[in-house]
Design a protein around this motif. Sequence first.
Motif, PDB file in Angstrom:
ATOM      1  N   GLY A  98     -32.234  92.850 -52.034  1.00  0.00           N
ATOM      2  CA  GLY A  98     -33.259  93.198 -53.016  1.00  0.00           C
ATOM      3  C   GLY A  98     -32.774  94.244 -53.998  1.00  0.00           C
ATOM      4  N   VAL A  99     -32.018  95.230 -53.500  1.00  0.00           N
ATOM      5  CA  VAL A  99     -31.481  96.261 -54.394  1.00  0.00           C
ATOM      6  C   VAL A  99     -30.534  95.632 -55.421  1.00  0.00           C
ATOM      7  CG1 VAL A  99     -30.031  98.333 -54.472  1.00  0.00           C
ATOM      8  CG2 VAL A  99     -31.778  98.103 -52.703  1.00  0.00           C
ATOM      9  N   ALA A 100     -29.730  94.672 -54.963  1.00  0.00           N
ATOM     10  CA  ALA A 100     -28.791  94.002 -55.879  1.00  0.00           C
ATOM     11  C   ALA A 100     -29.540  93.222 -56.958  1.00  0.00           C
ATOM     12  CB  ALA A 100     -27.869  93.078 -55.085  1.00  0.00           C
ATOM     13  N   VAL A 101     -30.596  92.516 -56.542  1.00  0.00           N
ATOM     14  CA  VAL A 101     -31.379  91.741 -57.521  1.00  0.00           C
ATOM     15  C   VAL A 101     -32.071  92.688 -58.495  1.00  0.00           C
ATOM     16  CG1 VAL A 101     -33.415  90.265 -57.773  1.00  0.00           C
ATOM     17  CG2 VAL A 101     -31.664  89.695 -56.089  1.00  0.00           C
ATOM     18  N   GLN A 102     -32.586  93.813 -57.984  1.00  0.00           N
ATOM     19  CA  GLN A 102     -33.206  94.791 -58.878  1.00  0.00           C
ATOM     20  C   GLN A 102     -32.201  95.276 -59.924  1.00  0.00           C
ATOM     21  OE1 GLN A 102     -34.718  98.293 -56.928  1.00  0.00           O
ATOM     22  NE2 GLN A 102     -35.632  99.114 -58.776  1.00  0.00           N
ATOM     23  N   GLY A 103     -30.976  95.547 -59.480  1.00  0.00           N
ATOM     24  CA  GLY A 103     -29.933  95.962 -60.426  1.00  0.00           C
ATOM     25  C   GLY A 103     -29.672  94.905 -61.487  1.00  0.00           C
ATOM     26  N   SER A 104     -29.638  93.637 -61.072  1.00  0.00           N
ATOM     27  CA  SER A 104     -29.414  92.560 -62.036  1.00  0.00           C
ATOM     28  C   SER A 104     -30.575  92.458 -63.018  1.00  0.00           C
ATOM     29  CB  SER A 104     -29.251  91.229 -61.300  1.00  0.00           C
ATOM     30  OG  SER A 104     -28.121  91.273 -60.462  1.00  0.00           O
ATOM     31  N   LEU A 105     -31.801  92.652 -62.528  1.00  0.00           N
ATOM     32  CA  LEU A 105     -32.963  92.602 -63.426  1.00  0.00           C
ATOM     33  C   LEU A 105     -32.901  93.754 -64.435  1.00  0.00           C
ATOM     34  CD1 LEU A 105     -35.774  91.598 -60.897  1.00  0.00           C
ATOM     35  CD2 LEU A 105     -34.917  90.224 -62.804  1.00  0.00           C
ATOM     36  N   HIS A 106     -32.473  94.933 -63.990  1.00  0.00           N
ATOM     37  CA  HIS A 106     -32.307  96.051 -64.927  1.00  0.00           C
ATOM     38  C   HIS A 106     -31.279  95.700 -65.990  1.00  0.00           C
ATOM     39  CE1 HIS A 106     -34.026  99.446 -62.128  1.00  0.00           C
ATOM     40  NE2 HIS A 106     -34.920  98.541 -62.452  1.00  0.00           N
ATOM     41  N   THR A 107     -30.170  95.106 -65.556  1.00  0.00           N
ATOM     42  CA  THR A 107     -29.126  94.706 -66.510  1.00  0.00           C
ATOM     43  C   THR A 107     -29.664  93.715 -67.535  1.00  0.00           C
ATOM     44  OG1 THR A 107     -27.476  95.031 -64.779  1.00  0.00           O
ATOM     45  CG2 THR A 107     -26.798  93.730 -66.696  1.00  0.00           C
ATOM     46  N   LEU A 108     -30.581  92.855 -67.084  1.00  0.00           N
ATOM     47  CA  LEU A 108     -31.172  91.865 -67.996  1.00  0.00           C
ATOM     48  C   LEU A 108     -32.222  92.485 -68.916  1.00  0.00           C
ATOM     49  CD1 LEU A 108     -31.647  88.761 -65.667  1.00  0.00           C
ATOM     50  CD2 LEU A 108     -30.159  88.907 -67.672  1.00  0.00           C
ATOM     51  N   GLY A 109     -32.525  93.769 -68.727  1.00  0.00           N
ATOM     52  CA  GLY A 109     -33.471  94.427 -69.614  1.00  0.00           C
ATOM     53  C   GLY A 109     -34.822  94.742 -69.001  1.00  0.00           C
ATOM     54  N   PHE A 110     -35.009  94.362 -67.734  1.00  0.00           N
ATOM     55  CA  PHE A 110     -36.300  94.639 -67.094  1.00  0.00           C
ATOM     56  C   PHE A 110     -36.256  96.005 -66.424  1.00  0.00           C
ATOM     57  CE2 PHE A 110     -35.943  89.965 -67.135  1.00  0.00           C
ATOM     58  CZ  PHE A 110     -37.091  89.651 -67.824  1.00  0.00           C
TER      59      PHE A 110
END
Lengths: 83, 83
Positions: B19-31
């Motif tokens: 979940g932490v990894a997915v959160q990081g990816s979402l931040h990278t995408l602008g979320f």
Amino acid sequence: MFKAIIYVTLKESVLDPQGVAVQGSLHTLGFANVKEVRIGKRLEVLVEGESKQQAEEQVKVMCEKLLANPVIENYTYEVEEVA
Amino acid sequence: MFKAIIYVTLKESVLDPQGVAVQGSLHTLGFANVKEVRIGKRLEVLVEGESKQQAEEQVKVMCEKLLANPVIENYTYEVEEVA
């Protein structure tokens, strides 16, 4: 703050080798009456935002871009306001 | 025939690196407004059997023995009759 519960499942036509493996293990454990197992994901995403509608729109974009693979997966989601 | 929908989620106190990894990816995408992501499983299990009660008892044993790890995961399930 809004909490989205997202379900990502393989489309009906797509083979699920993980599910087949789990079915095999259940048979080995004695559950011979298990006919099919399919495995998907359940995600909880907490988002800060102004409105439920905005949160829902964001979650839809997240699913399309990252959380699901629309070629082989379906997704559904529910968004609710949390404290 | 009965269909069980089973949700397996990590206990609140357990870290979720996926979940932490997915959160990081979402931040990278602008979320940047995504505050937490936790990832669990959603399983569909088709079982043959005489009664809904019997199917529910079997599903509970499946969860305890194989589908969930009761030390770090919670599970819930719903069983319904299907054609």
